[in-house]
Design a protein around this motif. Structure first.
Motif, PDB file in Angstrom:
ATOM      1  N   ALA A  10      -2.103 -12.611  -5.428  1.00 23.58           N
ATOM      2  CA  ALA A  10      -1.203 -13.574  -5.005  1.00 23.58           C
ATOM      3  C   ALA A  10       0.146 -12.892  -4.617  1.00 23.58           C
ATOM      4  O   ALA A  10       1.293 -13.330  -4.608  1.00 23.58           O
ATOM      5  CB  ALA A  10      -0.908 -14.409  -6.068  1.00 23.58           C
ATOM      6  N   SER A  11       0.043 -11.093  -4.598  1.00 23.08           N
ATOM      7  CA  SER A  11       1.467 -10.784  -4.303  1.00 23.08           C
ATOM      8  C   SER A  11       1.886 -10.585  -2.883  1.00 23.08           C
ATOM      9  O   SER A  11       2.853 -10.106  -2.755  1.00 23.08           O
ATOM     10  CB  SER A  11       1.315  -9.450  -5.008  1.00 23.08           C
ATOM     11  OG  SER A  11       0.359  -8.536  -4.569  1.00 23.08           O
ATOM     12  N   SER A  12       0.759 -10.982  -1.901  1.00 22.62           N
ATOM     13  CA  SER A  12       1.209 -10.883  -0.555  1.00 22.62           C
ATOM     14  C   SER A  12       0.127 -11.758   0.221  1.00 22.62           C
ATOM     15  O   SER A  12      -0.726 -12.176  -0.321  1.00 22.62           O
ATOM     16  CB  SER A  12       0.948  -9.609  -0.141  1.00 22.62           C
ATOM     17  OG  SER A  12      -0.432  -8.938  -0.247  1.00 22.62           O
ATOM     18  N   GLY A  13       0.560 -11.871   1.567  1.00 22.18           N
ATOM     19  CA  GLY A  13      -0.551 -12.556   2.492  1.00 22.18           C
ATOM     20  C   GLY A  13      -0.745 -14.044   2.262  1.00 22.18           C
ATOM     21  O   GLY A  13       0.119 -14.650   1.715  1.00 22.18           O
ATOM     22  N   ILE A  14      -2.064 -14.440   2.163  1.00 26.53           N
ATOM     23  CA  ILE A  14      -2.354 -15.388   2.230  1.00 26.53           C
ATOM     24  C   ILE A  14      -2.313 -16.075   0.476  1.00 26.53           C
ATOM     25  O   ILE A  14      -1.925 -17.355   0.481  1.00 26.53           O
ATOM     26  CB  ILE A  14      -3.942 -15.630   2.724  1.00 26.53           C
ATOM     27  CG1 ILE A  14      -4.112 -15.744   4.033  1.00 26.53           C
ATOM     28  CG2 ILE A  14      -4.515 -17.246   1.928  1.00 26.53           C
ATOM     29  CD1 ILE A  14      -5.301 -15.745   4.657  1.00 26.53           C
ATOM     30  N   GLY A  15      -2.546 -15.084  -0.192  1.00 30.20           N
ATOM     31  CA  GLY A  15      -2.463 -15.444  -1.663  1.00 30.20           C
ATOM     32  C   GLY A  15      -1.012 -15.890  -2.147  1.00 30.20           C
ATOM     33  O   GLY A  15      -0.823 -16.711  -2.932  1.00 30.20           O
ATOM     34  N   GLN A  16      -0.087 -15.334  -1.538  1.00 31.53           N
ATOM     35  CA  GLN A  16       1.278 -15.241  -1.836  1.00 31.53           C
ATOM     36  C   GLN A  16       1.686 -16.635  -1.088  1.00 31.53           C
ATOM     37  O   GLN A  16       2.457 -17.357  -1.984  1.00 31.53           O
ATOM     38  CB  GLN A  16       2.029 -14.037  -1.437  1.00 31.53           C
ATOM     39  CG  GLN A  16       3.476 -14.155  -1.711  1.00 31.53           C
ATOM     40  CD  GLN A  16       4.321 -13.130  -1.231  1.00 31.53           C
ATOM     41  OE1 GLN A  16       4.357 -12.845   0.138  1.00 31.53           O
ATOM     42  NE2 GLN A  16       5.166 -12.325  -2.087  1.00 31.53           N
ATOM     43  N   ALA A  17       1.419 -16.898   0.023  1.00 29.69           N
ATOM     44  CA  ALA A  17       1.782 -18.242   0.774  1.00 29.69           C
ATOM     45  C   ALA A  17       1.247 -19.219  -0.264  1.00 29.69           C
ATOM     46  O   ALA A  17       1.932 -20.448  -0.319  1.00 29.69           O
ATOM     47  CB  ALA A  17       1.111 -18.104   1.933  1.00 29.69           C
ATOM     48  N   ILE A  18      -0.158 -19.267  -0.694  1.00 29.76           N
ATOM     49  CA  ILE A  18      -0.815 -20.379  -1.241  1.00 29.76           C
ATOM     50  C   ILE A  18      -0.031 -20.470  -2.689  1.00 29.76           C
ATOM     51  O   ILE A  18       0.484 -21.661  -2.849  1.00 29.76           O
ATOM     52  CB  ILE A  18      -2.101 -20.279  -1.690  1.00 29.76           C
ATOM     53  CG1 ILE A  18      -3.136 -20.123  -0.207  1.00 29.76           C
ATOM     54  CG2 ILE A  18      -2.654 -21.248  -2.649  1.00 29.76           C
ATOM     55  CD1 ILE A  18      -4.315 -19.618  -0.468  1.00 29.76           C
ATOM     56  N   ALA A  19       0.350 -19.536  -3.360  1.00 29.38           N
ATOM     57  CA  ALA A  19       1.058 -19.670  -4.785  1.00 29.38           C
ATOM     58  C   ALA A  19       2.419 -20.342  -4.414  1.00 29.38           C
ATOM     59  O   ALA A  19       2.754 -21.315  -5.348  1.00 29.38           O
ATOM     60  CB  ALA A  19       1.192 -18.279  -5.123  1.00 29.38           C
TER      61      ALA A  19
END
Length: 267
Positions: A10-19
């Motif tokens: 969740a620190s970048s990219g898709i994961g970060q956007a979702i979070a």
């Protein structure tokens, strides 16, 4: 009570956007990365977790449960890319990407399922890839890891049905993220018989990522899937032709579909 979500990678990219999107919609979100800079980032509780190290998974899940007492959703997003001619890709790198994209995802699932079964509720969303629906030239190993996770999800759904735990996949196409920079790229060797085709295909892949969709689109789809009472087995998120390519694979003879891919990559 606020729903509790665990998101790997969740620190970048898709994961970060979702979070971030879920925090903005009143979810309690725990994100993970191998080395989080802070314990709280824009409302997301960050935990140290390396999906290739089971002991870190155990500690992270235990920390979440101690704080919240439950876990409603797992979004298995952590992953890595890999490119290269299959013949020339080092075995160590092949195993490393399987450990991350496939076995790592399974380890996180195993860590949360006892709680979800006890609750008799929960949902696991595995982030796969449209590339996992087909063998792509110079991305064959990546396709294999995501395809394997998709098939495993299908089996898991049936095993978990009696416990009211749901599982599904969401397969993105090309999104504008830093995945290209984080991929393992087998080197373009001057004496390689694959040199020209691999070099040209690599440039095309990077161009697709640079022109990819906004990660906010993926975040909205994830939220919609989470709020579905009866999630489908698979979801696909991408440009029309990327999604349509999956339908074409089902309809066309294998050799015809292969020709379409060869033409697409100029091979």
């Amino acid at each position: 009570m606020s729903k509790v979500v665990l998101i790997t990678g969740a620190s970048s990219g898709i994961g970060q956007a979702i979070a971030q999107f879920l925090v903005n919609h009143s979810y309690t979100v725990y994100g993970t990365s191998r080395n989080p800079k802070n314990s709280l980032e824009n409302g997301v509780h960050m935990l140290a977790l390396d999906v290739t190290k089971p002991e870190t998974i155990t500690v992270a899940v235990a920390t979440l449960l101690k704080a919240e007492g439950k876990i409603d959703y797992l979004i298995n997003n952590a992953g890595m890319g890999i490119t290269g001619p299959l013949e020339e890709t080092p075995d160590t790198e092949t195993r490393r990407v399987f450990e991350t994209n496939y076995f790592g995802a399974l380890e996180v699932i195993k860590a949360v399922l006892p709680t979800m079964r006890a609750q008799r509720s929960g949902m696991v969303i595995n982030i796969t890839s449209i590339a996992g629906y087909m063998g792509l030239p110079y991305r064959g190993i990546y396709s294999a890891t995501k395809g394997a996770l998709g098939i495993t999800t299908e089996a898991y759904r049936m095993e978990l049905k009696e416990f009211n735990v749901k599982m599904t996949t969401v397969a993105p196409g090309d999104f504008a993220t830093n995945i290209a920079a984080g991929r393992y790229h087998a080197p373009v060797l001057d004496n390689s018989p694959y040199k020209d085709n691999y070099k040209n295909t690599l440039a095309l892949m990077d161009e697709h990522v640079d022109k990819g969709m906004d990660t906010a689109i993926m975040a909205k789809v994830i939220k919609r899937v989470m709020e579905s009472k009866n999630p489908k087995v698979h979801y696909r998120v991408g440009f029309f032709m990327q999604r349509f390519s999956i339908a074409l694979k089902r309809m066309l003879p294998d050799t015809w579909y292969e020709k379409l891919l060869l033409n697409h990559y100029g091979l």
